[in-house]
Design an enzyme around this catalytic site. Structure first.
Site, PDB file in Angstrom:
ATOM      1  N   HIS A   1       0.849  -1.187   0.000  1.00 42.25           N
ATOM      2  CA  HIS A   1       0.000   0.000   0.000  1.00 42.25           C
ATOM      3  C   HIS A   1       0.881   1.232   0.000  1.00 42.25           C
ATOM      4  O   HIS A   1       1.951   1.232   0.613  1.00 42.25           O
ATOM      5  CB  HIS A   1      -0.907   0.013   1.245  1.00 42.25           C
ATOM      6  CG  HIS A   1      -2.072   0.916   1.095  1.00 42.25           C
ATOM      7  ND1 HIS A   1      -1.999   2.262   1.366  1.00 42.25           N
ATOM      8  CD2 HIS A   1      -3.326   0.666   0.665  1.00 42.25           C
ATOM      9  CE1 HIS A   1      -3.186   2.796   1.120  1.00 42.25           C
ATOM     10  NE2 HIS A   1      -4.001   1.870   0.691  1.00 42.25           N
TER      11      HIS A   1
ATOM     12  N   ASP B   1      -8.057  -5.309   0.100  1.00 45.62           N
ATOM     13  CA  ASP B   1      -8.574  -6.197  -0.945  1.00 45.62           C
ATOM     14  C   ASP B   1      -8.210  -7.657  -0.726  1.00 45.62           C
ATOM     15  O   ASP B   1      -8.717  -8.531  -1.421  1.00 45.62           O
ATOM     16  CB  ASP B   1      -8.041  -5.743  -2.321  1.00 45.62           C
ATOM     17  CG  ASP B   1      -8.595  -4.386  -2.694  1.00 45.62           C
ATOM     18  OD1 ASP B   1      -9.776  -4.154  -2.409  1.00 45.62           O
ATOM     19  OD2 ASP B   1      -7.851  -3.565  -3.244  1.00 45.62           O
TER      20      ASP B   1
HETATM   21  N1  ACO Z   1       3.979  -7.664  -4.756  1.00 40.48           N
HETATM   22  C1  ACO Z   1       5.326  -7.681  -4.899  1.00 40.48           C
HETATM   23  N2  ACO Z   1       6.113  -6.613  -4.740  1.00 40.48           N
HETATM   24  C2  ACO Z   1       5.524  -5.448  -4.401  1.00 40.48           C
HETATM   25  C3  ACO Z   1       4.137  -5.339  -4.223  1.00 40.48           C
HETATM   26  C4  ACO Z   1       3.360  -6.507  -4.411  1.00 40.48           C
HETATM   27  N3  ACO Z   1       2.029  -6.472  -4.251  1.00 40.48           N
HETATM   28  N4  ACO Z   1       3.818  -4.056  -3.908  1.00 40.48           N
HETATM   29  C5  ACO Z   1       4.974  -3.384  -3.882  1.00 40.48           C
HETATM   30  N5  ACO Z   1       6.003  -4.212  -4.181  1.00 40.48           N
HETATM   31  C6  ACO Z   1       7.444  -3.872  -4.189  1.00 40.48           C
HETATM   32  C7  ACO Z   1       7.794  -3.071  -5.433  1.00 40.48           C
HETATM   33  O1  ACO Z   1       8.197  -3.925  -6.483  1.00 40.48           O
HETATM   34  C8  ACO Z   1       8.909  -2.215  -4.914  1.00 40.48           C
HETATM   35  O2  ACO Z   1      10.066  -3.020  -4.817  1.00 40.48           O
HETATM   36  P1  ACO Z   1      11.521  -2.378  -5.143  1.00 40.48           P
HETATM   37  O3  ACO Z   1      11.736  -1.370  -4.065  1.00 40.48           O
HETATM   38  O4  ACO Z   1      12.452  -3.547  -5.111  1.00 40.48           O
HETATM   39  O5  ACO Z   1      11.403  -1.747  -6.500  1.00 40.48           O
HETATM   40  C9  ACO Z   1       8.485  -1.877  -3.481  1.00 40.48           C
HETATM   41  O6  ACO Z   1       7.671  -2.989  -3.085  1.00 40.48           O
HETATM   42  C10 ACO Z   1       7.711  -0.573  -3.345  1.00 40.48           C
HETATM   43  O7  ACO Z   1       6.578  -0.628  -4.201  1.00 40.48           O
HETATM   44  P2  ACO Z   1       5.991   0.595  -5.036  1.00 40.48           P
HETATM   45  O8  ACO Z   1       5.449   0.086  -6.331  1.00 40.48           O
HETATM   46  O9  ACO Z   1       6.996   1.702  -5.089  1.00 40.48           O
HETATM   47  O10 ACO Z   1       4.817   1.046  -4.086  1.00 40.48           O
HETATM   48  P3  ACO Z   1       3.649   2.041  -4.477  1.00 40.48           P
HETATM   49  O11 ACO Z   1       3.332   2.783  -3.253  1.00 40.48           O
HETATM   50  O12 ACO Z   1       3.974   2.835  -5.689  1.00 40.48           O
HETATM   51  O13 ACO Z   1       2.448   1.050  -4.885  1.00 40.48           O
HETATM   52  C11 ACO Z   1       0.609  -0.405  -4.711  1.00 40.48           C
HETATM   53  C12 ACO Z   1       1.429   0.696  -4.016  1.00 40.48           C
HETATM   54  C13 ACO Z   1       0.160   0.085  -6.099  1.00 40.48           C
HETATM   55  C14 ACO Z   1      -0.653  -0.656  -3.872  1.00 40.48           C
HETATM   56  C15 ACO Z   1       1.481  -1.685  -4.812  1.00 40.48           C
HETATM   57  O14 ACO Z   1       1.833  -2.142  -3.528  1.00 40.48           O
HETATM   58  C16 ACO Z   1       0.790  -2.808  -5.604  1.00 40.48           C
HETATM   59  O15 ACO Z   1       0.872  -2.835  -6.829  1.00 40.48           O
HETATM   60  N6  ACO Z   1       0.064  -3.732  -4.899  1.00 40.48           N
HETATM   61  C17 ACO Z   1      -0.694  -4.773  -5.592  1.00 40.48           C
HETATM   62  C18 ACO Z   1      -2.031  -4.210  -6.072  1.00 40.48           C
HETATM   63  C19 ACO Z   1      -2.994  -3.979  -4.954  1.00 40.48           C
HETATM   64  O16 ACO Z   1      -3.192  -4.798  -4.069  1.00 40.48           O
HETATM   65  N7  ACO Z   1      -3.660  -2.801  -5.010  1.00 40.48           N
HETATM   66  C20 ACO Z   1      -4.686  -2.418  -4.016  1.00 40.48           C
HETATM   67  C21 ACO Z   1      -4.170  -1.348  -3.119  1.00 40.48           C
HETATM   68  S1  ACO Z   1      -5.403  -0.940  -1.903  1.00 40.48           S
HETATM   69  C22 ACO Z   1      -6.517  -0.019  -2.752  1.00 40.48           C
HETATM   70  O17 ACO Z   1      -6.237   0.696  -3.652  1.00 40.48           O
HETATM   71  C23 ACO Z   1      -7.880  -0.118  -2.351  1.00 40.48           C
END
Ligand code: ACO
Length: 438
Positions: free
Chosen positions: A316, A373
């Site tokens: 998140h 979720d």
């Molecule tokens: N699975 C694996 N790796 C992940 C995940 C994940 N679900 N989420 C983040 N990471 C990793 C990224 O690859 C990144 O790694 P790095 O530092 O080695 O590059 C690090 O964690 C930071 O992630 P970001 O993408 O920079 O985080 P951001 O804040 O931009 O994204 C998001 C947040 C979009 C929710 C992300 O965690 C994600 O894609 N999650 C999966 C989708 C999801 O569940 N969305 C619902 C969110 S809740 C809502 O909107 C109601």
């Protein structure tokens, strides 16, 4: 002073300034302090004074507004609406009472709530033309764009010039008609006749009735299911400046009306990185189940930097601790399955997956925990909601939050049209070259 006004006055109090040096210029910038101690540097004067803008792709560090609606502490895993803990609201409030709280800032009196519930209940029907409108869409249309299109089209039926009273009516209509639109979209996908709303049912029972009743068979709404649905709506009702809410604010900042702004919010919510994740989570669990039930291979793909796969329902932007909604839903999920006497292999897969990730340094180091979720989809499944409609349920829940944020923006003394800037990285000026010379 009322608690709200007192809190707002407190939020203005900071006498601090921050300094920024650009070239040989040093600028003193005002500091804003929130009521829970969050600090912000107001960079409004930066470009005017220095010609520089700030760069923050994805707005991870940018406050776009002051807001008195929802407080999140992502480090501690806290979420409150208007100061009230969401766990208390999910246990003790109803969705319509929470909607009132979000929109008006205080819990309603009994008379206010009775009037609000009556108003919403009386406006649940859709103009009959919407049957033709929705019928014209393909049978396999996803319900999210169907809802976005229908909410946008409400504008064409309610064309009064904007006034406080017309906005109040739009709020009632939107909250009242969203479940009807959602149920119509579902019935359309089945090719079944639309079921009309029932004014003798409460909000969530009415939605369930419209989704599962047919003209030839009565359908008894299970109160356990209706209560669980209501609690789910409460947990989704607002989440400060997330992607869809920021979209609602941005669209509304052009003076687009409430229906148009909410329709845009529904579209933003549909994406799989946002509300659409609840559908993707269950599809991920199903894929793991088809592969024999072992999540390790999926987790390995999610950790591989060369593989775009992500663990859906994990991570998140704001929570760097367990999402409090996920914590509540994990327990609720177990209770709902027990009460309905349903056993679902997907819950086992979810719990197994979570256990592995809580020990895995990849997830621990990045502070990636289950989000809202992760467990909501398993509950929706147990309640009989089809996977395609999961994100629509989220949209029904989020509606009062979108409305509250839209109203707050419109009354904000700092209100301006939303308009980010950019750093241009394209070609410098050049002469047009005719086709013959190319
Ligand atoms: N699975 C694996 N790796 C992940 C995940 C994940 N679900 N989420 C983040 N990471 C990793 C990224 O690859 C990144 O790694 P790095 O530092 O080695 O590059 C690090 O964690 C930071 O992630 P970001 O993408 O920079 O985080 P951001 O804040 O931009 O994204 C998001 C947040 C979009 C929710 C992300 O965690 C994600 O894609 N999650 C999966 C989708 C999801 O569940 N969305 C619902 C969110 S809740 C809502 O909107 C109601």
């Amino acid at each position: 002073m009322a608690p709200q006004a007192e809190a707002e006055a407190q939020a203005q109090d900071s006498q601090d300034t921050a300094q920024i040096r650009v070239g040989d210029r040093t600028l003193d910038l005002p500091v804003i302090q929130g009521t829970e101690g969050e600090m912000a540097v107001d960079i409004g004067a930066l470009r005017k004074e220095t010609g520089y803008i700030t760069m923050d792709p994805g707005f991870g560090n940018t406050g776009a507004c002051r807001s008195a609606i929802t407080f999140i502490d992502g480090e501690k895993g806290i979420l409150r609406y208007r100061g009230y803990r969401i766990e208390d609201l999910a246990e003790q409030s109803t969705f319509l009472e929470t909607a009132w709280l979000l929109i008006h800032g205080e819990l309603p009196t009994k008379t206010e709530l009775d009037d609000f519930v009556e108003d919403v209940t009386k406006h649940t029907m859709l103009n009959e033309s919407f049957r033709k409108f929705m019928d014209a869409l393909p049978r396999d249309a996803h319900p999210m764009p169907m809802c976005a299109a229908t909410v946008g089209a409400l504008t064409t039926f309610y064309q009064q010039p904007e006034s406080e009273e017309s906005i109040r009516q739009s709020i009632i209509r939107l909250i009242a008609k969203m479940p009807t639109i959602a149920a119509y979209a579902y019935k359309h996908s089945l090719g079944q006749p639309f079921i009309y709303p029932r004014n003798d049912f409460d909000y969530s029972s009415n939605l369930i009735h419209m989704m599962f009743a047919t003209p030839c068979a009565p359908y008894e709404v299970d109160p356990v299911v209706a209560k669980a649905m209501d609690a789910l709506f409460i947990l989704h009702a607002d989440h400060e400046q997330n992607c869809s809410t920021s979209t609602v604010r941005l669209v509304g900042s052009s003076m687009a009306n409430l229906y148009a702004s909410i329709s845009a919010g529904i579209s933003a919510l549909w994406g799989s990185l946002h509300g659409g994740a609840n559908q993707k989570v269950v599809e991920m669990f199903e894929a793991i189940e088809r592969g024999g039930g072992d999540p390790e291979a999926y987790i390995a793909r999610a950790k591989d930097p060369d593989d775009p796969t992500r663990l859906m329902g994990f991570g998140h932007r704001v929570y760097k601790n367990y999402d409090p909604r996920a914590k509540y839903l994990k327990e609720a999920c177990r209770q709902v399955l027990d009460r309905l006497d349903v056993s679902d292999k997907l819950l086992e897969i979810a719990q197994g997956l979570e256990e592995i990730t809580l020990r895995d340094p990849y997830f621990v180091d990045r502070k990636l925990y289950p989000n809202v979720d992760f467990y909501s989809g398993v509950i929706y499944r147990a309640l009989g909601i089809p996977v395609d409609a999961f994100t629509v349920m989220f949209a029904i829940g989020r509606l009062p939050g979108w409305i509250a944020q839209w109203l707050e923006m419109r009354h904000d003394p700092d209100f301006r049209i939303g308009r980010p800037r950019q750093v241009y990285t394209g070609a410098n000026e050049r002469d047009y070259v005719g086709m013959d010379a190319r």
